[in-house]
Write a protein that holds these residues in place. Structure first.
Motif, PDB file in Angstrom:
ATOM      1  N   ARG A 178       0.834  -1.212   0.000  1.00  0.00           N
ATOM      2  CA  ARG A 178       0.000   0.000   0.000  1.00  0.00           C
ATOM      3  C   ARG A 178       0.861   1.251   0.000  1.00  0.00           C
ATOM      4  O   ARG A 178       0.377   2.325  -0.309  1.00  0.00           O
ATOM      5  CB  ARG A 178      -0.929  -0.019   1.199  1.00  0.00           C
ATOM      6  CG  ARG A 178      -1.958  -1.125   1.057  1.00  0.00           C
ATOM      7  CD  ARG A 178      -2.806  -1.237   2.296  1.00  0.00           C
ATOM      8  NE  ARG A 178      -3.753  -2.313   2.105  1.00  0.00           N
ATOM      9  CZ  ARG A 178      -5.064  -2.157   2.207  1.00  0.00           C
ATOM     10  NH1 ARG A 178      -5.579  -0.990   2.510  1.00  0.00           N
ATOM     11  NH2 ARG A 178      -5.856  -3.188   2.027  1.00  0.00           N
TER      12      ARG A 178
ATOM     13  N   SER B 119      -0.039   7.836   8.564  1.00  0.00           N
ATOM     14  CA  SER B 119      -0.823   7.485   7.383  1.00  0.00           C
ATOM     15  C   SER B 119      -1.134   5.986   7.367  1.00  0.00           C
ATOM     16  O   SER B 119      -2.226   5.574   6.970  1.00  0.00           O
ATOM     17  CB  SER B 119      -0.114   7.914   6.090  1.00  0.00           C
ATOM     18  OG  SER B 119       1.013   7.119   5.836  1.00  0.00           O
TER      19      SER B 119
ATOM     20  N   TYR C  84      -3.888   5.412   9.988  1.00  0.00           N
ATOM     21  CA  TYR C  84      -5.174   5.860   9.450  1.00  0.00           C
ATOM     22  C   TYR C  84      -5.734   4.827   8.470  1.00  0.00           C
ATOM     23  O   TYR C  84      -6.912   4.468   8.529  1.00  0.00           O
ATOM     24  CB  TYR C  84      -5.025   7.220   8.772  1.00  0.00           C
ATOM     25  CG  TYR C  84      -6.306   7.686   8.125  1.00  0.00           C
ATOM     26  CD1 TYR C  84      -7.323   8.234   8.897  1.00  0.00           C
ATOM     27  CD2 TYR C  84      -6.498   7.543   6.760  1.00  0.00           C
ATOM     28  CE1 TYR C  84      -8.518   8.632   8.311  1.00  0.00           C
ATOM     29  CE2 TYR C  84      -7.674   7.941   6.160  1.00  0.00           C
ATOM     30  CZ  TYR C  84      -8.691   8.486   6.938  1.00  0.00           C
ATOM     31  OH  TYR C  84      -9.871   8.867   6.352  1.00  0.00           O
ATOM     32  N   GLU C  85      -4.886   4.347   7.580  1.00  0.00           N
ATOM     33  CA  GLU C  85      -5.350   3.369   6.591  1.00  0.00           C
ATOM     34  C   GLU C  85      -5.779   2.070   7.279  1.00  0.00           C
ATOM     35  O   GLU C  85      -6.765   1.452   6.879  1.00  0.00           O
ATOM     36  CB  GLU C  85      -4.263   3.107   5.554  1.00  0.00           C
ATOM     37  CG  GLU C  85      -4.810   2.412   4.339  1.00  0.00           C
ATOM     38  CD  GLU C  85      -3.891   2.461   3.133  1.00  0.00           C
ATOM     39  OE1 GLU C  85      -4.120   1.646   2.234  1.00  0.00           O
ATOM     40  OE2 GLU C  85      -2.967   3.295   3.102  1.00  0.00           O
TER      41      GLU C  85
ATOM     42  N   GLN D 201      -7.043   1.837  10.280  1.00  0.00           N
ATOM     43  CA  GLN D 201      -8.341   2.111  10.906  1.00  0.00           C
ATOM     44  C   GLN D 201      -9.449   2.065   9.866  1.00  0.00           C
ATOM     45  O   GLN D 201     -10.541   1.570  10.130  1.00  0.00           O
ATOM     46  CB  GLN D 201      -8.309   3.459  11.626  1.00  0.00           C
ATOM     47  CG  GLN D 201      -7.444   3.422  12.867  1.00  0.00           C
ATOM     48  CD  GLN D 201      -7.107   4.791  13.414  1.00  0.00           C
ATOM     49  OE1 GLN D 201      -7.204   5.789  12.731  1.00  0.00           O
ATOM     50  NE2 GLN D 201      -6.650   4.816  14.662  1.00  0.00           N
ATOM     51  N   THR D 202      -9.169   2.545   8.673  1.00  0.00           N
ATOM     52  CA  THR D 202     -10.149   2.501   7.589  1.00  0.00           C
ATOM     53  C   THR D 202     -10.445   1.051   7.207  1.00  0.00           C
ATOM     54  O   THR D 202     -11.597   0.680   7.017  1.00  0.00           O
ATOM     55  CB  THR D 202      -9.625   3.286   6.372  1.00  0.00           C
ATOM     56  OG1 THR D 202      -9.341   4.619   6.778  1.00  0.00           O
ATOM     57  CG2 THR D 202     -10.635   3.304   5.245  1.00  0.00           C
ATOM     58  N   VAL D 203      -9.402   0.220   7.128  1.00  0.00           N
ATOM     59  CA  VAL D 203      -9.575  -1.200   6.810  1.00  0.00           C
ATOM     60  C   VAL D 203     -10.422  -1.868   7.884  1.00  0.00           C
ATOM     61  O   VAL D 203     -11.356  -2.611   7.584  1.00  0.00           O
ATOM     62  CB  VAL D 203      -8.197  -1.913   6.676  1.00  0.00           C
ATOM     63  CG1 VAL D 203      -8.360  -3.419   6.635  1.00  0.00           C
ATOM     64  CG2 VAL D 203      -7.454  -1.413   5.461  1.00  0.00           C
ATOM     65  N   THR D 204     -10.119  -1.589   9.155  1.00  0.00           N
ATOM     66  CA  THR D 204     -10.864  -2.174  10.265  1.00  0.00           C
ATOM     67  C   THR D 204     -12.323  -1.745  10.219  1.00  0.00           C
ATOM     68  O   THR D 204     -13.232  -2.561  10.403  1.00  0.00           O
ATOM     69  CB  THR D 204     -10.231  -1.769  11.607  1.00  0.00           C
ATOM     70  OG1 THR D 204      -8.866  -2.190  11.610  1.00  0.00           O
ATOM     71  CG2 THR D 204     -10.954  -2.407  12.779  1.00  0.00           C
ATOM     72  N   SER D 205     -12.592  -0.468   9.963  1.00  0.00           N
ATOM     73  CA  SER D 205     -13.961   0.034   9.884  1.00  0.00           C
ATOM     74  C   SER D 205     -14.716  -0.618   8.733  1.00  0.00           C
ATOM     75  O   SER D 205     -15.891  -0.991   8.873  1.00  0.00           O
ATOM     76  CB  SER D 205     -13.972   1.556   9.688  1.00  0.00           C
ATOM     77  OG  SER D 205     -13.379   2.181  10.798  1.00  0.00           O
ATOM     78  N   THR D 206     -14.070  -0.805   7.609  1.00  0.00           N
ATOM     79  CA  THR D 206     -14.695  -1.439   6.452  1.00  0.00           C
ATOM     80  C   THR D 206     -15.018  -2.898   6.759  1.00  0.00           C
ATOM     81  O   THR D 206     -16.083  -3.402   6.417  1.00  0.00           O
ATOM     82  CB  THR D 206     -13.775  -1.357   5.225  1.00  0.00           C
ATOM     83  OG1 THR D 206     -13.475   0.024   4.977  1.00  0.00           O
ATOM     84  CG2 THR D 206     -14.402  -1.976   3.996  1.00  0.00           C
ATOM     85  N   GLN D 207     -14.080  -3.600   7.450  1.00  0.00           N
ATOM     86  CA  GLN D 207     -14.316  -5.004   7.814  1.00  0.00           C
ATOM     87  C   GLN D 207     -15.504  -5.109   8.754  1.00  0.00           C
ATOM     88  O   GLN D 207     -16.339  -5.990   8.611  1.00  0.00           O
ATOM     89  CB  GLN D 207     -13.073  -5.607   8.460  1.00  0.00           C
ATOM     90  CG  GLN D 207     -11.958  -5.863   7.476  1.00  0.00           C
ATOM     91  CD  GLN D 207     -10.670  -6.303   8.176  1.00  0.00           C
ATOM     92  OE1 GLN D 207     -10.503  -6.141   9.386  1.00  0.00           O
ATOM     93  NE2 GLN D 207      -9.755  -6.828   7.383  1.00  0.00           N
TER      94      GLN D 207
END
Length: 184
Positions: A119, A167, A170-171, A173-179
């Motif tokens: 990433r 960064s 943050y990414e 946390q975004t992955v965790t939220s999406t999961q």
């Protein structure tokens, strides 16, 4: 998320960068193990990986290369970031006007981009102290012409390292939220 920050360091500068990245990820709520590449025995207990190495003659150290090349499938199936340290000095561009950090990318960045789809990939400045050289590297300390042109000091840019770590956090946390959203 449980994150592995693995590093290959010869004189400690890359280890310091790895530790700093680990601290940054911990501050943002991630569970982090920071360890030498050669000490990594299994990857399955981690959700994400940050792997870095010192670069010599445009190559990552052998232990970092082995870690990636032996675990391509596991790494490709999870979020992964790669970093390198190496260039010393403060110049932003070289004699030809090219970006110093971009020019210091290890050969493996291009190769691993195809294999594990990181990433992010980042080159950080390193540190150099000719009095700490050991083994075959000592020849540099004995050659005045080389010794005089090598900038000596710690050139690591802690602000850039912290920003990169932020960064990643943050990414993640975004992955965790999406999961969570997709499972709920």
């Amino acid at each position: 998320m449980k994150v592995l920050v693995a590093y290959a360091s010869k004189y400690g500068a890359t280890e310091g960068i790895a530790q700093r990245i680990g601290e940054g990820l911990r501050r943002r709520g991630h569970e982090v193990d920071v360890t030498r590449c050669e000490d990594v025995t299994e990857l399955s207990r981690f959700d994400a990986y940050v792997i870095g190495s010192a670069t010599y003659e445009f190559n990552w150290r052998k232990d970092a290369r082995k870690l990636v090349e032996r675990n391509v499938d596991a790494l490709a199936a999870h979020p992964v970031w790669l970093f390198s340290s190496g260039p010393v000095g403060t110049e932003k561009v070289d004699n030809e006007g090219k970006d110093v950090l971009k020019g210091a990318e290890p050969k493996q960045f291009h190769e691993y981009e195809e294999l594990v789809h990181p990433r992010g990939m980042q080159v950080f400045r390193g540190a150099y102290d000719h009095d700490k050289l050991r083994g075959a590297d000592r020849i540099i300390a004995w050659m005045p012409a080389i010794r005089d042109i090598m900038p000596q000091g710690d050139f690591r840019d802690w602000d850039a390292i912290d920003a990169w770590s932020s960064s990643i956090a943050y990414e993640l946390q975004t992955v965790t939220s999406t999961q969570r959203a997709s499972s709920g």
